[in-house]
Design an enzyme around this catalytic site. Sequence first.
Site, PDB file in Angstrom:
ATOM      1  N   ASN A 140      16.940  -4.728  31.197  1.00 38.29           N
ATOM      2  CA  ASN A 140      15.974  -5.604  31.875  1.00 38.29           C
ATOM      3  C   ASN A 140      15.013  -6.328  30.939  1.00 38.29           C
ATOM      4  O   ASN A 140      14.528  -7.414  31.276  1.00 38.29           O
ATOM      5  CB  ASN A 140      15.223  -4.853  32.985  1.00 38.29           C
ATOM      6  CG  ASN A 140      14.393  -3.702  32.466  1.00 38.29           C
ATOM      7  OD1 ASN A 140      14.661  -3.182  31.383  1.00 38.29           O
ATOM      8  ND2 ASN A 140      13.409  -3.293  33.220  1.00 38.29           N
ATOM      9  N   TYR A 141      14.700  -5.707  29.794  1.00 40.35           N
ATOM     10  CA  TYR A 141      13.898  -6.380  28.760  1.00 40.35           C
ATOM     11  C   TYR A 141      14.590  -6.095  27.434  1.00 40.35           C
ATOM     12  O   TYR A 141      14.043  -5.398  26.583  1.00 40.35           O
ATOM     13  CB  TYR A 141      12.466  -5.841  28.722  1.00 40.35           C
ATOM     14  CG  TYR A 141      11.562  -6.310  29.843  1.00 40.35           C
ATOM     15  CD1 TYR A 141      10.612  -7.309  29.617  1.00 40.35           C
ATOM     16  CD2 TYR A 141      11.645  -5.768  31.117  1.00 40.35           C
ATOM     17  CE1 TYR A 141       9.771  -7.739  30.643  1.00 40.35           C
ATOM     18  CE2 TYR A 141      10.814  -6.195  32.141  1.00 40.35           C
ATOM     19  CZ  TYR A 141       9.888  -7.177  31.889  1.00 40.35           C
ATOM     20  OH  TYR A 141       9.050  -7.601  32.911  1.00 40.35           O
ATOM     21  N   GLY A 193      15.658   3.560  29.617  1.00 42.12           N
ATOM     22  CA  GLY A 193      16.728   3.337  30.577  1.00 42.12           C
ATOM     23  C   GLY A 193      16.572   4.278  31.753  1.00 42.12           C
ATOM     24  O   GLY A 193      15.463   4.754  32.024  1.00 42.12           O
ATOM     25  N   THR A 231      20.449   8.258  32.349  1.00 36.66           N
ATOM     26  CA  THR A 231      21.181   8.506  31.098  1.00 36.66           C
ATOM     27  C   THR A 231      20.258   9.212  30.095  1.00 36.66           C
ATOM     28  O   THR A 231      20.703  10.066  29.328  1.00 36.66           O
ATOM     29  CB  THR A 231      21.602   7.149  30.471  1.00 36.66           C
ATOM     30  OG1 THR A 231      22.021   6.291  31.510  1.00 36.66           O
ATOM     31  CG2 THR A 231      22.680   7.311  29.450  1.00 36.66           C
ATOM     32  N   GLU A 289      11.751   6.595  27.756  1.00 35.09           N
ATOM     33  CA  GLU A 289      11.087   5.823  28.811  1.00 35.09           C
ATOM     34  C   GLU A 289      12.114   5.680  29.915  1.00 35.09           C
ATOM     35  O   GLU A 289      13.061   4.912  29.764  1.00 35.09           O
ATOM     36  CB  GLU A 289      10.741   4.418  28.330  1.00 35.09           C
ATOM     37  CG  GLU A 289      10.042   4.320  27.005  1.00 35.09           C
ATOM     38  CD  GLU A 289       9.682   2.864  26.687  1.00 35.09           C
ATOM     39  OE1 GLU A 289      10.500   1.962  26.895  1.00 35.09           O
ATOM     40  OE2 GLU A 289       8.565   2.655  26.232  1.00 35.09           O
ATOM     41  N   ARG A 296      12.086  -4.025  37.241  1.00 36.28           N
ATOM     42  CA  ARG A 296      11.142  -3.594  36.199  1.00 36.28           C
ATOM     43  C   ARG A 296      10.842  -2.122  36.437  1.00 36.28           C
ATOM     44  O   ARG A 296      10.687  -1.708  37.596  1.00 36.28           O
ATOM     45  CB  ARG A 296       9.841  -4.399  36.279  1.00 36.28           C
ATOM     46  CG  ARG A 296       9.994  -5.854  35.884  1.00 36.28           C
ATOM     47  CD  ARG A 296       8.803  -6.681  36.353  1.00 36.28           C
ATOM     48  NE  ARG A 296       7.559  -6.274  35.762  1.00 36.28           N
ATOM     49  CZ  ARG A 296       6.501  -5.877  36.476  1.00 36.28           C
ATOM     50  NH1 ARG A 296       6.546  -5.833  37.788  1.00 36.28           N
ATOM     51  NH2 ARG A 296       5.391  -5.518  35.871  1.00 36.28           N
ATOM     52  N   CYS A 297      10.769  -1.370  35.340  1.00 32.08           N
ATOM     53  CA  CYS A 297      10.439   0.049  35.526  1.00 32.08           C
ATOM     54  C   CYS A 297       9.076   0.156  36.173  1.00 32.08           C
ATOM     55  O   CYS A 297       8.799   1.091  36.907  1.00 32.08           O
ATOM     56  CB  CYS A 297      10.476   0.781  34.202  1.00 32.08           C
ATOM     57  SG  CYS A 297       9.290   0.169  33.028  1.00 32.08           S
ATOM     58  N   THR A 298       8.209  -0.830  35.917  1.00 29.29           N
ATOM     59  CA  THR A 298       6.842  -0.791  36.430  1.00 29.29           C
ATOM     60  C   THR A 298       6.698  -1.532  37.764  1.00 29.29           C
ATOM     61  O   THR A 298       5.569  -1.784  38.192  1.00 29.29           O
ATOM     62  CB  THR A 298       5.882  -1.416  35.398  1.00 29.29           C
ATOM     63  OG1 THR A 298       6.439  -2.650  34.966  1.00 29.29           O
ATOM     64  CG2 THR A 298       5.645  -0.527  34.209  1.00 29.29           C
TER      65      THR A 298
HETATM   66  N1  LIG Z   1      10.130   3.755  31.717  1.00 23.44           N
HETATM   67  C1  LIG Z   1      10.403   2.610  31.134  1.00 23.44           C
HETATM   68  O1  LIG Z   1       9.720   2.177  30.231  1.00 23.44           O
HETATM   69  C2  LIG Z   1      11.558   1.783  31.571  1.00 23.44           C
HETATM   70  C3  LIG Z   1      12.582   2.314  32.320  1.00 23.44           C
HETATM   71  N2  LIG Z   1      13.637   1.532  32.690  1.00 23.44           N
HETATM   72  C4  LIG Z   1      14.670   2.120  33.527  1.00 23.44           C
HETATM   73  O2  LIG Z   1      15.958   1.708  33.094  1.00 23.44           O
HETATM   74  C5  LIG Z   1      16.855   1.639  34.183  1.00 23.44           C
HETATM   75  C6  LIG Z   1      17.566   0.302  34.173  1.00 23.44           C
HETATM   76  O3  LIG Z   1      18.095   0.025  32.925  1.00 23.44           O
HETATM   77  P1  LIG Z   1      19.658   0.268  32.596  1.00 23.44           P
HETATM   78  O4  LIG Z   1      19.969  -0.560  31.399  1.00 23.44           O
HETATM   79  O5  LIG Z   1      20.460   0.087  33.828  1.00 23.44           O
HETATM   80  O6  LIG Z   1      19.637   1.806  32.215  1.00 23.44           O
HETATM   81  P2  LIG Z   1      20.844   2.704  31.656  1.00 23.44           P
HETATM   82  O7  LIG Z   1      20.287   4.075  31.520  1.00 23.44           O
HETATM   83  O8  LIG Z   1      22.066   2.507  32.434  1.00 23.44           O
HETATM   84  O9  LIG Z   1      21.143   2.091  30.191  1.00 23.44           O
HETATM   85  C7  LIG Z   1      20.164   2.073  29.204  1.00 23.44           C
HETATM   86  C8  LIG Z   1      20.829   1.998  27.856  1.00 23.44           C
HETATM   87  O10 LIG Z   1      21.576   3.181  27.614  1.00 23.44           O
HETATM   88  C9  LIG Z   1      22.887   2.833  27.183  1.00 23.44           C
HETATM   89  N3  LIG Z   1      23.792   3.939  27.513  1.00 23.44           N
HETATM   90  C10 LIG Z   1      24.598   4.084  28.583  1.00 23.44           C
HETATM   91  N4  LIG Z   1      25.256   5.272  28.507  1.00 23.44           N
HETATM   92  C11 LIG Z   1      24.851   5.865  27.377  1.00 23.44           C
HETATM   93  C12 LIG Z   1      25.142   7.095  26.743  1.00 23.44           C
HETATM   94  N5  LIG Z   1      25.989   7.983  27.257  1.00 23.44           N
HETATM   95  N6  LIG Z   1      24.535   7.385  25.589  1.00 23.44           N
HETATM   96  C13 LIG Z   1      23.659   6.522  25.039  1.00 23.44           C
HETATM   97  N7  LIG Z   1      23.337   5.341  25.576  1.00 23.44           N
HETATM   98  C14 LIG Z   1      23.915   5.013  26.739  1.00 23.44           C
HETATM   99  C15 LIG Z   1      23.151   1.540  27.892  1.00 23.44           C
HETATM  100  O11 LIG Z   1      24.218   0.845  27.277  1.00 23.44           O
HETATM  101  P3  LIG Z   1      25.265   0.013  28.179  1.00 23.44           P
HETATM  102  O12 LIG Z   1      24.504  -1.126  28.744  1.00 23.44           O
HETATM  103  O13 LIG Z   1      26.296  -0.397  27.192  1.00 23.44           O
HETATM  104  O14 LIG Z   1      25.781   0.942  29.229  1.00 23.44           O
HETATM  105  C16 LIG Z   1      21.819   0.849  27.706  1.00 23.44           C
HETATM  106  O15 LIG Z   1      21.692   0.335  26.417  1.00 23.44           O
HETATM  107  C17 LIG Z   1      15.995   1.832  35.409  1.00 23.44           C
HETATM  108  O16 LIG Z   1      16.115   3.165  35.862  1.00 23.44           O
HETATM  109  C18 LIG Z   1      14.587   1.599  34.900  1.00 23.44           C
HETATM  110  O17 LIG Z   1      13.575   2.217  35.649  1.00 23.44           O
HETATM  111  C19 LIG Z   1      13.716   0.222  32.343  1.00 23.44           C
HETATM  112  C20 LIG Z   1      12.720  -0.351  31.596  1.00 23.44           C
HETATM  113  C21 LIG Z   1      11.564   0.385  31.172  1.00 23.44           C
HETATM  114  O1  LIG Z   2      10.097  -1.819  31.138  1.00 24.57           O
HETATM  115  C1  LIG Z   2       9.827  -2.684  31.915  1.00 24.57           C
HETATM  116  O2  LIG Z   2      10.291  -2.792  33.043  1.00 24.57           O
HETATM  117  C2  LIG Z   2       8.939  -3.697  31.323  1.00 24.57           C
HETATM  118  O3  LIG Z   2       8.625  -3.316  30.024  1.00 24.57           O
HETATM  119  C3  LIG Z   2       7.751  -3.926  32.154  1.00 24.57           C
HETATM  120  O4  LIG Z   2       6.860  -4.686  31.434  1.00 24.57           O
HETATM  121  P1  LIG Z   2       5.659  -5.361  32.243  1.00 24.57           P
HETATM  122  O5  LIG Z   2       5.191  -4.344  33.215  1.00 24.57           O
HETATM  123  O6  LIG Z   2       4.615  -5.675  31.223  1.00 24.57           O
HETATM  124  O7  LIG Z   2       6.256  -6.538  32.896  1.00 24.57           O
END
Ligand SMILES: NC(=O)C1=CN([C@@H]2O[C@H](COP(=O)(O)OP(=O)(O)OC[C@H]3O[C@@H](n4cnc5c(N)ncnc54)[C@H](OP(=O)(O)O)[C@@H]3O)[C@@H](O)[C@H]2O)C=CC1
Ligand SMILES: O=C(O)[C@H](O)COP(=O)(O)O
Length: 496
Positions: free
Chosen positions: A169-170, A245, A248, A264, A297-299
């Site tokens: 997402n970012y 993420g 995962t 995170e 967005r996670c937030t």
């Molecule tokens: N708390 C925070 O700061 C934030 C949390 N998030 C959270 O992230 C999620 C959405 O993002 P999303 O990208 O779908 O999250 P994912 O957990 O699906 O993926 C995150 C990253 O992990 C990689 N990945 C996947 N499988 C593995 C593995 N087995 N080992 C290591 N890395 C792996 C992905 O690669 P690939 O794409 O190749 O699968 C990607 O780069 C939401 O739940 C959201 O709330 C998002 C932003 C900020």
């Molecule tokens: O992880 C996210 O979803 C973004 O880092 C959120 O950033 P923001 O709240 O400043 O838009």
Amino acid sequence: MAGNGVFVDIIEGDVFKYYSEGEWKKSASGKSVAIINPTTRKTQYKVQACTQEEVNKVMEVAKAAQKSWAKTPLWKRAELLHKAAAILKEHKAPIAECLVKEIAKPAKDAVTEVVRSGDLVSYTAEEGVRILGEGKFLVSDSFPGNERTKYCLTSKIPLGVILAIPPFNYPVNLAVSKIAPALIAGNSLVLKPPTQGAVACLHMVHCFHLAGFPKGLISCVTGKGSEIGDFLTMHPGVHCISFTGGDTGVAISKKAGMIPLQMELGGKDACIVLEDADLDLAAGSIVKGGFSYSGQRCTAVKVVLVMESVADTLVEKVNAKVAKLTVGPPEDDCDITPVVSESSANFIEGLVMDAKQKNATFCQQYKREGNLIWPLLLDNVRPDMRIAWEEPFGPVLPVIRINSVEEGIHHCNASNFGLQGCVFTKDINKAILISDAMETGTVQINSAPARGPDHFPFQGIKDSGIGSQGITNSINMMTKVKTTVINLPTPSYTMG
Ligand SMILES: NC(=O)C1=CN([C@@H]2O[C@H](COP(=O)(O)OP(=O)(O)OC[C@H]3O[C@@H](n4cnc5c(N)ncnc54)[C@H](OP(=O)(O)O)[C@@H]3O)[C@@H](O)[C@H]2O)C=CC1
Ligand SMILES: O=C(O)[C@H](O)COP(=O)(O)O
């Protein structure tokens, strides 16, 4: 255009290369991974499917490069980071274009992400020279039974090789929020970008390449997380994992070795609205917080907990604003754009159908075309509905009506997530009491949850993460403490 101009070296044919030993390379696998444009649902780009041998190689060179980087003066490390930040901002247009095509980020927000990332890199360079330029000096006679015979010098030293894994997402901002602190602190860095967002990340990495960082200090290996993820996260050459993420991350934290983890993860940020709240302010924040970047967005505000007495008015005000949201392609800078993948859209639809079956009130008609889901407010949601607890990561927002503040706090704290929350009230005393009672990393008073500004501490508790981020905390997290003790033959006291 992607892969053009100064970026011409990062692509060959129609497949983008990966970055290792300071060079752009094709994988020996001969395989590529397709990146599907969420709007067209057709292949937009392709990246290399890197092999385990290629991962081993980047780890080997990262180890060697880190040793000499740690000997590079702090001010020189900062200078290079400032240079990379300027190059990144200069090339914001092609990078933003990738974000539009790979993750359907609205065009203006895509540019903002790149500019914000450049600013983050510069700020990190400045913060790094301050906080890493200082240590501690302790003397032994402050502890009972000791004379002043020992002087203890404390400084922060690098961890070694940092593995950075950002989410879709970012992809640029959450990659540089790991890269910059790692580098300023004297570490080397291996980036595994999200598949959706990988090409934007490769362009960003090329900006660091153009800035002139030493060979091997930064690497970027591409491929599906499900295929190379475990090999990377369990690699013995990694000294710290910084991951953002979803679930995962929980699995990674169980598999990783005895190394520092910065996690995170997901969130279910609650927005509590009290009877005395400014309802126009609350409604504006709920719409911005809940529907920006289509709720991905996670937030994002992910559940509204509103006092029954003001619920009708609040819902009416929110609905009036939802009606003004534009829906369509990211190129047109619409507010609501297609969600990242078909599986994500299906998941969101599953939550909506569950709520429908259990009689939630649909404030708008549910509408979906491909990955594009129209914004939807669900009123009268009850705790037996999935949407009350699960993170849709899409433009669907549940409203739960509450009869007491305690009920709101109880719902918030019953979640397995604990990222952020917010409370709307004109009574600062009540706001503080609620903030203290909410089991979340941050509580915003009279505004929607947000990570930024990027130098603020940012942390989740429970399943929302491990550790605290934000520029200063990330620099500290990517270092360890080293002490040197000078032992004097006789006590020595300083005179007045
Ligand atoms: N708390 C925070 O700061 C934030 C949390 N998030 C959270 O992230 C999620 C959405 O993002 P999303 O990208 O779908 O999250 P994912 O957990 O699906 O993926 C995150 C990253 O992990 C990689 N990945 C996947 N499988 C593995 C593995 N087995 N080992 C290591 N890395 C792996 C992905 O690669 P690939 O794409 O190749 O699968 C990607 O780069 C939401 O739940 C959201 O709330 C998002 C932003 C900020
Ligand atoms: O992880 C996210 O979803 C973004 O880092 C959120 O950033 P923001 O709240 O400043 O838009």
